[in-house]
Design an enzyme around this catalytic site. Structure first.
Site, PDB file in Angstrom:
ATOM      1  N   ASP A  44      25.387  39.132 -26.116  1.00  0.00           N
ATOM      2  CA  ASP A  44      25.701  39.665 -27.444  1.00  0.00           C
ATOM      3  C   ASP A  44      26.013  41.156 -27.338  1.00  0.00           C
ATOM      4  OD1 ASP A  44      25.383  39.238 -30.548  1.00  0.00           O
ATOM      5  OD2 ASP A  44      24.375  41.125 -30.102  1.00  0.00           O
ATOM      6  N   TYR A  49      28.543  49.296 -30.028  1.00  0.00           N
ATOM      7  CA  TYR A  49      27.599  49.565 -28.933  1.00  0.00           C
ATOM      8  C   TYR A  49      28.281  50.371 -27.817  1.00  0.00           C
ATOM      9  CZ  TYR A  49      24.872  45.674 -31.020  1.00  0.00           C
ATOM     10  OH  TYR A  49      24.194  44.831 -31.867  1.00  0.00           O
ATOM     11  N   LYS A  74      31.417  42.101 -32.147  1.00  0.00           N
ATOM     12  CA  LYS A  74      31.379  42.271 -33.605  1.00  0.00           C
ATOM     13  C   LYS A  74      32.376  43.325 -34.078  1.00  0.00           C
ATOM     14  CE  LYS A  74      26.392  41.565 -33.136  1.00  0.00           C
ATOM     15  NZ  LYS A  74      25.973  42.340 -31.974  1.00  0.00           N
ATOM     16  N   HIS A 107      30.088  42.825 -38.620  1.00  0.00           N
ATOM     17  CA  HIS A 107      28.798  43.409 -38.235  1.00  0.00           C
ATOM     18  C   HIS A 107      27.882  43.673 -39.441  1.00  0.00           C
ATOM     19  CE1 HIS A 107      26.994  45.886 -34.706  1.00  0.00           C
ATOM     20  NE2 HIS A 107      26.039  45.443 -35.485  1.00  0.00           N
ATOM     21  N   SER A 146      27.063  39.029 -39.870  1.00  0.00           N
ATOM     22  CA  SER A 146      25.784  39.604 -39.467  1.00  0.00           C
ATOM     23  C   SER A 146      25.259  40.464 -40.611  1.00  0.00           C
ATOM     24  CB  SER A 146      25.994  40.455 -38.210  1.00  0.00           C
ATOM     25  OG  SER A 146      24.799  41.086 -37.848  1.00  0.00           O
ATOM     26  N   GLN A 168      23.832  36.621 -38.149  1.00  0.00           N
ATOM     27  CA  GLN A 168      22.896  37.310 -37.245  1.00  0.00           C
ATOM     28  C   GLN A 168      22.135  38.353 -38.051  1.00  0.00           C
ATOM     29  OE1 GLN A 168      23.376  40.536 -33.733  1.00  0.00           O
ATOM     30  NE2 GLN A 168      24.324  38.580 -33.212  1.00  0.00           N
ATOM     31  N   GLY A 198      10.756  42.802 -32.650  1.00  0.00           N
ATOM     32  CA  GLY A 198      10.511  43.865 -33.631  1.00  0.00           C
ATOM     33  C   GLY A 198      11.015  45.193 -33.090  1.00  0.00           C
ATOM     34  N   GLN A 199      12.084  45.136 -32.300  1.00  0.00           N
ATOM     35  CA  GLN A 199      12.669  46.304 -31.653  1.00  0.00           C
ATOM     36  C   GLN A 199      11.598  47.052 -30.839  1.00  0.00           C
ATOM     37  OE1 GLN A 199      15.105  47.941 -35.149  1.00  0.00           O
ATOM     38  NE2 GLN A 199      16.634  47.342 -33.627  1.00  0.00           N
ATOM     39  N   LYS A 237      16.662  41.902 -25.919  1.00  0.00           N
ATOM     40  CA  LYS A 237      17.327  42.946 -25.120  1.00  0.00           C
ATOM     41  C   LYS A 237      16.333  43.563 -24.149  1.00  0.00           C
ATOM     42  CE  LYS A 237      18.137  47.565 -24.433  1.00  0.00           C
ATOM     43  NZ  LYS A 237      17.141  48.641 -24.208  1.00  0.00           N
ATOM     44  N   SER A 238      16.776  43.812 -22.935  1.00  0.00           N
ATOM     45  CA  SER A 238      16.021  44.638 -21.995  1.00  0.00           C
ATOM     46  C   SER A 238      17.004  45.160 -20.952  1.00  0.00           C
ATOM     47  CB  SER A 238      14.917  43.825 -21.310  1.00  0.00           C
ATOM     48  OG  SER A 238      14.283  44.644 -20.350  1.00  0.00           O
ATOM     49  N   ARG A 243      11.605  42.360 -16.704  1.00  0.00           N
ATOM     50  CA  ARG A 243      11.463  41.843 -18.075  1.00  0.00           C
ATOM     51  C   ARG A 243      12.590  40.860 -18.398  1.00  0.00           C
ATOM     52  NH1 ARG A 243      10.488  47.596 -21.211  1.00  0.00           N
ATOM     53  NH2 ARG A 243       8.309  47.915 -20.616  1.00  0.00           N
ATOM     54  N   ILE A 244      13.786  41.206 -17.957  1.00  0.00           N
ATOM     55  CA  ILE A 244      14.936  40.328 -18.212  1.00  0.00           C
ATOM     56  C   ILE A 244      14.610  38.928 -17.700  1.00  0.00           C
ATOM     57  CG2 ILE A 244      17.338  39.865 -17.485  1.00  0.00           C
ATOM     58  CD1 ILE A 244      17.763  42.954 -17.536  1.00  0.00           C
TER      59      ILE A 244
HETATM   60  N1  LIG Z   1      23.668  42.611 -35.773  1.00  0.00           N
HETATM   61  C1  LIG Z   1      22.978  43.730 -35.827  1.00  0.00           C
HETATM   62  O1  LIG Z   1      23.108  44.547 -36.763  1.00  0.00           O
HETATM   63  C2  LIG Z   1      22.030  44.033 -34.729  1.00  0.00           C
HETATM   64  C3  LIG Z   1      21.101  45.086 -34.870  1.00  0.00           C
HETATM   65  C4  LIG Z   1      20.211  45.323 -33.824  1.00  0.00           C
HETATM   66  C5  LIG Z   1      20.262  44.531 -32.698  1.00  0.00           C
HETATM   67  N2  LIG Z   1      21.203  43.530 -32.560  1.00  0.00           N
HETATM   68  C6  LIG Z   1      21.282  42.675 -31.338  1.00  0.00           C
HETATM   69  O2  LIG Z   1      19.998  42.108 -31.074  1.00  0.00           O
HETATM   70  C7  LIG Z   1      19.559  42.552 -29.782  1.00  0.00           C
HETATM   71  C8  LIG Z   1      18.054  42.701 -29.735  1.00  0.00           C
HETATM   72  O3  LIG Z   1      17.587  43.651 -30.661  1.00  0.00           O
HETATM   73  P1  LIG Z   1      17.025  45.079 -30.230  1.00  0.00           P
HETATM   74  O4  LIG Z   1      17.648  45.465 -28.941  1.00  0.00           O
HETATM   75  O5  LIG Z   1      17.217  46.000 -31.359  1.00  0.00           O
HETATM   76  O6  LIG Z   1      15.470  44.870 -30.091  1.00  0.00           O
HETATM   77  P2  LIG Z   1      14.466  43.879 -29.309  1.00  0.00           P
HETATM   78  O7  LIG Z   1      15.203  42.952 -28.407  1.00  0.00           O
HETATM   79  O8  LIG Z   1      13.554  43.311 -30.337  1.00  0.00           O
HETATM   80  O9  LIG Z   1      13.602  44.916 -28.448  1.00  0.00           O
HETATM   81  C9  LIG Z   1      14.138  45.621 -27.376  1.00  0.00           C
HETATM   82  C10 LIG Z   1      13.053  46.511 -26.797  1.00  0.00           C
HETATM   83  O10 LIG Z   1      12.019  45.719 -26.200  1.00  0.00           O
HETATM   84  C11 LIG Z   1      11.773  46.172 -24.872  1.00  0.00           C
HETATM   85  N3  LIG Z   1      11.363  44.989 -24.091  1.00  0.00           N
HETATM   86  C12 LIG Z   1      12.111  43.909 -23.793  1.00  0.00           C
HETATM   87  N4  LIG Z   1      11.376  43.013 -23.083  1.00  0.00           N
HETATM   88  C13 LIG Z   1      10.141  43.531 -22.949  1.00  0.00           C
HETATM   89  C14 LIG Z   1       8.949  43.082 -22.319  1.00  0.00           C
HETATM   90  N5  LIG Z   1       8.893  41.887 -21.712  1.00  0.00           N
HETATM   91  N6  LIG Z   1       7.862  43.887 -22.363  1.00  0.00           N
HETATM   92  C15 LIG Z   1       7.899  45.093 -22.977  1.00  0.00           C
HETATM   93  N7  LIG Z   1       9.008  45.583 -23.581  1.00  0.00           N
HETATM   94  C16 LIG Z   1      10.129  44.809 -23.569  1.00  0.00           C
HETATM   95  C17 LIG Z   1      13.071  46.773 -24.412  1.00  0.00           C
HETATM   96  O11 LIG Z   1      12.825  47.757 -23.411  1.00  0.00           O
HETATM   97  P3  LIG Z   1      13.737  47.944 -22.077  1.00  0.00           P
HETATM   98  O12 LIG Z   1      15.167  47.678 -22.450  1.00  0.00           O
HETATM   99  O13 LIG Z   1      13.474  49.365 -21.733  1.00  0.00           O
HETATM  100  O14 LIG Z   1      13.218  46.969 -21.056  1.00  0.00           O
HETATM  101  C18 LIG Z   1      13.567  47.432 -25.697  1.00  0.00           C
HETATM  102  O15 LIG Z   1      12.943  48.681 -25.892  1.00  0.00           O
HETATM  103  C19 LIG Z   1      20.336  43.856 -29.572  1.00  0.00           C
HETATM  104  O16 LIG Z   1      20.304  44.309 -28.254  1.00  0.00           O
HETATM  105  C20 LIG Z   1      21.683  43.483 -30.112  1.00  0.00           C
HETATM  106  O17 LIG Z   1      22.408  42.696 -29.183  1.00  0.00           O
HETATM  107  C21 LIG Z   1      22.066  43.278 -33.577  1.00  0.00           C
END
Ligand SMILES: NC(=O)c1ccc[n+]([C@@H]2O[C@H](COP(=O)([O-])OP(=O)(O)OC[C@H]3O[C@@H](n4cnc5c(N)ncnc54)[C@H](OP(=O)(O)O)[C@@H]3O)[C@@H](O)[C@H]2O)c1
Length: 281
Positions: A44, A49, A74, A107, A146, A168, A198-199, A237-238, A243-244
């Protein structure tokens, strides 16, 4: 990995790899390459981005046949017309180095400059028409939105020829957008969960930690299992290779109905769901 089936019959892997804040260049390239090697086949990204080029390079270098991958990008808020949407799509495809896309999303529903009655509705109808034409020209396999709430979807459906396949939105334990979830389920629109951790805030939550301990899993794996059992498609996301890989170890968890409910209702997640009619962009 299993698939969901979208409302047009297209299969989509039940979990995707998030790339927001994965910096263009080595960081995004290495993260996506690590994800593809670990077994994610669904990526995604988004024009905003600014990492589509790195994502595209990783896809190419992974050596995985294109038809085994599912790629989403998007359309950003600054694109308001049919022509701008068409150009934005071509630019994304050029950066990604792809000749077709699996999923293209609007988006956000209500860009700040259009925040008056009639303007955002007209814009969404127009860019959606462009996306429908790209879909019918077989350049995209599915189209969606989204951050749309029910009132944005109702307005879109007034002129849409094609019902969005996906919405989304932000969904995680403690962030549950009931009205949007119910509306999408009733209209056969698949819910993708952005911010499934939860980000990052879930990692400090003691209630989630207690459930993770009970199942002998990590908080990340529990959050993804919750999303999957709700029928959502989480986008973790990571950029950290360990972690990935470990986040993917979530498919054998069977949360009890009581634990699903506890997770749905946990408190303490700052901000909750965003208000798409009040964002600063
Ligand atoms: N449509 C929209 O408006 C919208 C908005 C926001 C996001 N998104 C999409 O959704 C995806 C996910 O959301 P997000 O990136 O905001 O937040 P998320 O996936 O909820 O959280 C990401 C955070 O979690 C950390 N993390 C991941 N795995 C972990 C683990 N096993 N242990 C500890 N920490 C961990 C990552 O750190 P590290 O990376 O440092 O490992 C990063 O800081 C985005 O990347 C994007 O593709 C879409």
């Amino acid at each position: 990995m299993k698939n969901y089936t979208l409302n047009n019959g297209v299969k989509i892997p039940v979990l995707g790899f998030g790339t927001w804040k994965a910096q263009d260049g080595e960081e995004a390239y290495q993260a996506v390459l690590a994800a593809l090697k670990a077994g994610y086949h669904h990526i995604d990204t988004a024009a905003i981005y600014k990492n589509e080029e790195s994502v595209g390079r990783a896809i190419k270098d992974s050596g995985i046949p294109r038809e085994e991958l599912f790629i989403t990008t998007k359309l950003w808020n600054s694109k308001h017309t049919y022509e701008e949407a068409m150009e934005a799509f071509d630019s994304s495809m050029e950066r990604l180095g792809l000749d077709y896309l699996d999923l293209y999303l609007i988006h956000w529903p209500n860009p700040k400059p259009l925040r008056e009655d009639g303007a955002w509705q007209k814009r969404n109808a127009e860019v959606w028409r462009a996306m429908e034409d790209l879909y019918q020209a077989a350049k995209i396999r599915a189209i969606g939105v989204s951050n749309f709430l029910p009132h944005h979807l109702v307005a879109l459906l007034e002129t849409a020829r094609i019902t969005p396949a996906v919405n989304q939105i932000r969904l995680a334990p403690g962030v549950y957008q009931t009205e949007a979830v119910d509306f999408c389920r009733a209209h056969d629109i698949l819910l993708e969960a952005w911010g499934p951790f939860g980000q990052g805030e879930l990692f400090q939550n003691s209630a989630v930690q207690a459930i993770a301990d009970k199942y002998g899993k990590t908080i990340a794996q529990i959050a993804l299992a919750w999303s999957l059992q709700e029928g959502f498609l989480p986008l973790p996301k990571s950029v950290t290779p360990s972690r990935i890989a470990s986040n993917l170890d979530c498919f054998d968890i069977e949360l009890s109905p009581a634990d699903l409910e506890i997770l749905k209702n946990i408190s303490g997640l700052e901000g909750g769901a965003p208000n798409p009619d009040g964002m600063d962009f």
